[in-house]
Design a protein around this motif. Sequence first.
Motif, PDB file in Angstrom:
ATOM      1  N   SER A 284      20.964  -5.272   1.629  1.00 43.84           N
ATOM      2  CA  SER A 284      20.361  -6.600   1.522  1.00 43.84           C
ATOM      3  C   SER A 284      21.412  -7.637   1.135  1.00 43.84           C
ATOM      4  O   SER A 284      22.528  -7.295   0.741  1.00 43.84           O
ATOM      5  CB  SER A 284      19.256  -6.604   0.464  1.00 43.84           C
ATOM      6  OG  SER A 284      19.813  -6.426  -0.819  1.00 43.84           O
ATOM      7  N   TYR A 285      20.986  -8.901   1.244  1.00 43.80           N
ATOM      8  CA  TYR A 285      21.874 -10.016   0.920  1.00 43.80           C
ATOM      9  C   TYR A 285      21.055 -11.170   0.358  1.00 43.80           C
ATOM     10  O   TYR A 285      19.986 -11.493   0.890  1.00 43.80           O
ATOM     11  CB  TYR A 285      22.622 -10.473   2.176  1.00 43.80           C
ATOM     12  CG  TYR A 285      23.442 -11.721   1.979  1.00 43.80           C
ATOM     13  CD1 TYR A 285      23.018 -12.948   2.508  1.00 43.80           C
ATOM     14  CD2 TYR A 285      24.626 -11.679   1.264  1.00 43.80           C
ATOM     15  CE1 TYR A 285      23.774 -14.092   2.326  1.00 43.80           C
ATOM     16  CE2 TYR A 285      25.384 -12.822   1.078  1.00 43.80           C
ATOM     17  CZ  TYR A 285      24.954 -14.030   1.618  1.00 43.80           C
ATOM     18  OH  TYR A 285      25.704 -15.153   1.431  1.00 43.80           O
ATOM     19  N   ASN A 286      21.546 -11.787  -0.709  1.00 50.31           N
ATOM     20  CA  ASN A 286      20.922 -12.986  -1.292  1.00 50.31           C
ATOM     21  C   ASN A 286      21.971 -14.090  -1.400  1.00 50.31           C
ATOM     22  O   ASN A 286      23.023 -13.875  -2.000  1.00 50.31           O
ATOM     23  CB  ASN A 286      20.386 -12.711  -2.701  1.00 50.31           C
ATOM     24  CG  ASN A 286      19.259 -11.714  -2.738  1.00 50.31           C
ATOM     25  OD1 ASN A 286      19.474 -10.528  -2.470  1.00 50.31           O
ATOM     26  ND2 ASN A 286      18.078 -12.163  -3.093  1.00 50.31           N
TER      27      ASN A 286
ATOM     28  N   GLY B 270      16.145 -16.101  -5.982  1.00 50.24           N
ATOM     29  CA  GLY B 270      14.838 -15.590  -5.622  1.00 50.24           C
ATOM     30  C   GLY B 270      14.897 -14.146  -5.178  1.00 50.24           C
ATOM     31  O   GLY B 270      15.920 -13.474  -5.292  1.00 50.24           O
ATOM     32  N   LEU B 271      13.773 -13.697  -4.674  1.00 48.46           N
ATOM     33  CA  LEU B 271      13.579 -12.298  -4.320  1.00 48.46           C
ATOM     34  C   LEU B 271      13.542 -12.134  -2.799  1.00 48.46           C
ATOM     35  O   LEU B 271      12.860 -12.888  -2.115  1.00 48.46           O
ATOM     36  CB  LEU B 271      12.254 -11.813  -4.924  1.00 48.46           C
ATOM     37  CG  LEU B 271      11.963 -10.316  -4.923  1.00 48.46           C
ATOM     38  CD1 LEU B 271      12.922  -9.595  -5.866  1.00 48.46           C
ATOM     39  CD2 LEU B 271      10.521 -10.075  -5.341  1.00 48.46           C
ATOM     40  N   GLU B 272      14.297 -11.160  -2.292  1.00 52.48           N
ATOM     41  CA  GLU B 272      14.243 -10.786  -0.884  1.00 52.48           C
ATOM     42  C   GLU B 272      13.676  -9.384  -0.798  1.00 52.48           C
ATOM     43  O   GLU B 272      14.143  -8.490  -1.502  1.00 52.48           O
ATOM     44  CB  GLU B 272      15.650 -10.800  -0.265  1.00 52.48           C
ATOM     45  CG  GLU B 272      16.319 -12.160  -0.205  1.00 52.48           C
ATOM     46  CD  GLU B 272      15.815 -12.993   0.942  1.00 52.48           C
ATOM     47  OE1 GLU B 272      16.031 -14.227   0.898  1.00 52.48           O
ATOM     48  OE2 GLU B 272      15.205 -12.434   1.869  1.00 52.48           O
ATOM     49  N   GLU B 273      12.676  -9.188   0.042  1.00 55.88           N
ATOM     50  CA  GLU B 273      12.040  -7.870   0.121  1.00 55.88           C
ATOM     51  C   GLU B 273      12.277  -7.247   1.491  1.00 55.88           C
ATOM     52  O   GLU B 273      12.086  -7.909   2.519  1.00 55.88           O
ATOM     53  CB  GLU B 273      10.541  -7.995  -0.143  1.00 55.88           C
ATOM     54  CG  GLU B 273      10.225  -8.512  -1.541  1.00 55.88           C
ATOM     55  CD  GLU B 273       8.742  -8.618  -1.810  1.00 55.88           C
ATOM     56  OE1 GLU B 273       8.235  -9.757  -1.914  1.00 55.88           O
ATOM     57  OE2 GLU B 273       8.085  -7.568  -1.916  1.00 55.88           O
ATOM     58  N   THR B 274      12.679  -5.977   1.465  1.00 53.83           N
ATOM     59  CA  THR B 274      12.858  -5.232   2.713  1.00 53.83           C
ATOM     60  C   THR B 274      12.279  -3.847   2.501  1.00 53.83           C
ATOM     61  O   THR B 274      12.947  -2.945   1.999  1.00 53.83           O
ATOM     62  CB  THR B 274      14.358  -5.114   3.075  1.00 53.83           C
ATOM     63  OG1 THR B 274      14.984  -6.383   2.991  1.00 53.83           O
ATOM     64  CG2 THR B 274      14.512  -4.545   4.476  1.00 53.83           C
ATOM     65  N   GLY B 275      11.025  -3.689   2.862  1.00 55.81           N
ATOM     66  CA  GLY B 275      10.381  -2.402   2.694  1.00 55.81           C
ATOM     67  C   GLY B 275      10.284  -2.012   1.225  1.00 55.81           C
ATOM     68  O   GLY B 275       9.822  -2.783   0.390  1.00 55.81           O
TER      69      GLY B 275
ATOM     70  N   PHE C  30      12.716  -1.668  -0.766  1.00 50.64           N
ATOM     71  CA  PHE C  30      13.806  -2.261  -1.543  1.00 50.64           C
ATOM     72  C   PHE C  30      13.643  -3.764  -1.623  1.00 50.64           C
ATOM     73  O   PHE C  30      13.273  -4.418  -0.641  1.00 50.64           O
ATOM     74  CB  PHE C  30      15.157  -1.938  -0.888  1.00 50.64           C
ATOM     75  CG  PHE C  30      15.526  -0.476  -0.896  1.00 50.64           C
ATOM     76  CD1 PHE C  30      14.713   0.482  -1.466  1.00 50.64           C
ATOM     77  CD2 PHE C  30      16.721  -0.053  -0.313  1.00 50.64           C
ATOM     78  CE1 PHE C  30      15.056   1.812  -1.477  1.00 50.64           C
ATOM     79  CE2 PHE C  30      17.078   1.288  -0.316  1.00 50.64           C
ATOM     80  CZ  PHE C  30      16.253   2.213  -0.885  1.00 50.64           C
ATOM     81  N   SER C  31      13.948  -4.305  -2.794  1.00 55.36           N
ATOM     82  CA  SER C  31      13.964  -5.758  -2.985  1.00 55.36           C
ATOM     83  C   SER C  31      15.243  -6.118  -3.712  1.00 55.36           C
ATOM     84  O   SER C  31      15.769  -5.314  -4.496  1.00 55.36           O
ATOM     85  CB  SER C  31      12.768  -6.222  -3.827  1.00 55.36           C
ATOM     86  OG  SER C  31      11.558  -5.811  -3.273  1.00 55.36           O
TER      87      SER C  31
ATOM     88  N   LEU D  89      14.194  -0.708  -6.443  1.00 52.89           N
ATOM     89  CA  LEU D  89      13.800   0.358  -5.525  1.00 52.89           C
ATOM     90  C   LEU D  89      12.435   0.883  -5.962  1.00 52.89           C
ATOM     91  O   LEU D  89      12.268   1.333  -7.100  1.00 52.89           O
ATOM     92  CB  LEU D  89      14.818   1.499  -5.527  1.00 52.89           C
ATOM     93  CG  LEU D  89      16.230   1.169  -5.082  1.00 52.89           C
ATOM     94  CD1 LEU D  89      17.084   0.655  -6.238  1.00 52.89           C
ATOM     95  CD2 LEU D  89      16.880   2.396  -4.457  1.00 52.89           C
ATOM     96  N   GLN D  90      11.484   0.834  -5.074  1.00 53.37           N
ATOM     97  CA  GLN D  90      10.114   1.270  -5.391  1.00 53.37           C
ATOM     98  C   GLN D  90       9.793   2.574  -4.675  1.00 53.37           C
ATOM     99  O   GLN D  90      10.466   2.949  -3.704  1.00 53.37           O
ATOM    100  CB  GLN D  90       9.120   0.180  -4.967  1.00 53.37           C
ATOM    101  CG  GLN D  90       9.410  -1.169  -5.618  1.00 53.37           C
ATOM    102  CD  GLN D  90       8.396  -2.222  -5.233  1.00 53.37           C
ATOM    103  OE1 GLN D  90       7.248  -2.190  -5.675  1.00 53.37           O
ATOM    104  NE2 GLN D  90       8.814  -3.155  -4.405  1.00 53.37           N
ATOM    105  N   GLU D  91       8.762   3.256  -5.197  1.00 52.76           N
ATOM    106  CA  GLU D  91       8.293   4.514  -4.586  1.00 52.76           C
ATOM    107  C   GLU D  91       9.478   5.429  -4.294  1.00 52.76           C
ATOM    108  O   GLU D  91       9.685   5.878  -3.156  1.00 52.76           O
ATOM    109  CB  GLU D  91       7.509   4.221  -3.302  1.00 52.76           C
ATOM    110  CG  GLU D  91       6.294   3.342  -3.527  1.00 52.76           C
ATOM    111  CD  GLU D  91       5.652   2.893  -2.202  1.00 52.76           C
ATOM    112  OE1 GLU D  91       4.892   1.914  -2.246  1.00 52.76           O
ATOM    113  OE2 GLU D  91       5.916   3.521  -1.163  1.00 52.76           O
ATOM    114  N   LEU D  92      10.256   5.683  -5.326  1.00 52.47           N
ATOM    115  CA  LEU D  92      11.489   6.435  -5.150  1.00 52.47           C
ATOM    116  C   LEU D  92      11.267   7.778  -4.469  1.00 52.47           C
ATOM    117  O   LEU D  92      10.277   8.485  -4.721  1.00 52.47           O
ATOM    118  CB  LEU D  92      12.160   6.672  -6.500  1.00 52.47           C
ATOM    119  CG  LEU D  92      12.934   5.497  -7.083  1.00 52.47           C
ATOM    120  CD1 LEU D  92      13.405   5.827  -8.484  1.00 52.47           C
ATOM    121  CD2 LEU D  92      14.105   5.113  -6.201  1.00 52.47           C
TER     122      LEU D  92
END
Lengths: 114, 111
Positions: free
Chosen positions: B47-49, B53-58, B60-61, B75-78
């Motif tokens: 990812s890139y910011n 703010g928050l960038e969400e990709t599936g 991963f944010s 990282l969610q739902e590891l």
Amino acid sequence: NAGVTQTPKFQVLKTGQSMTLQCAQDMNHEYMSWYRQDPGMGLRLIHYSVGAGITDQGEVPNGYNVSRSTTEDFPLRLLSAAPSQTSVYFCASSFSGGTGDEQFFGPGTRLTVL
Amino acid sequence: GQSLEQPSEVTAVEGAIVQINCTYQTSGFYGLSWYQQHDGGAPTFLSYNALDGLEETGRFSSFLSRSDSYGYLLLQELQMKDSASYFCAVSRNQAGTALIFGKGTTLSVSS
């Protein structure tokens, strides 16, 4: 598309020897770069190129030379290998090198200098 | 000087959420990237910011606060396959030709 390719995968050198690490990409990317990665360290930029005929130094350029005669190829030359150059070397490319551009990395060359 | 600070190790269990922080001090800042690297493999872009703010990709944010010189990767739902090293990297110029990487955070996910 092969992406970014690097040869060789492994290399052992003696102190003082010279060699060239090869890097090629088939994505027509303008920007290419070389990094080294040492245990427990991040990637450190050695040299980079924003297009054929244009190269510049990164953080740790000493002991390395590069040239960019074509868009596809970006070889890294070790002039006189030293044990401190034992590392994993990664080549990377991106479309334009612009900030935020995804960099595509090759599989790496694991170099040991004795 | 230039510095990026990340925790060296993080452990978590499958299904959990984990946050990897990155604070930076660099001359020039145009954006913060995150890369993943599995053992023995090549780094891959996550990812890139460029803006706060928050960038969400599936699952991963990534978050950025330019005023605090701080960002994080969430990282969610590891999953077990998320066990890897994660690097933050700062673009120090507009052309993106001066990328500085942190030393990486090793994430270990257990069942």
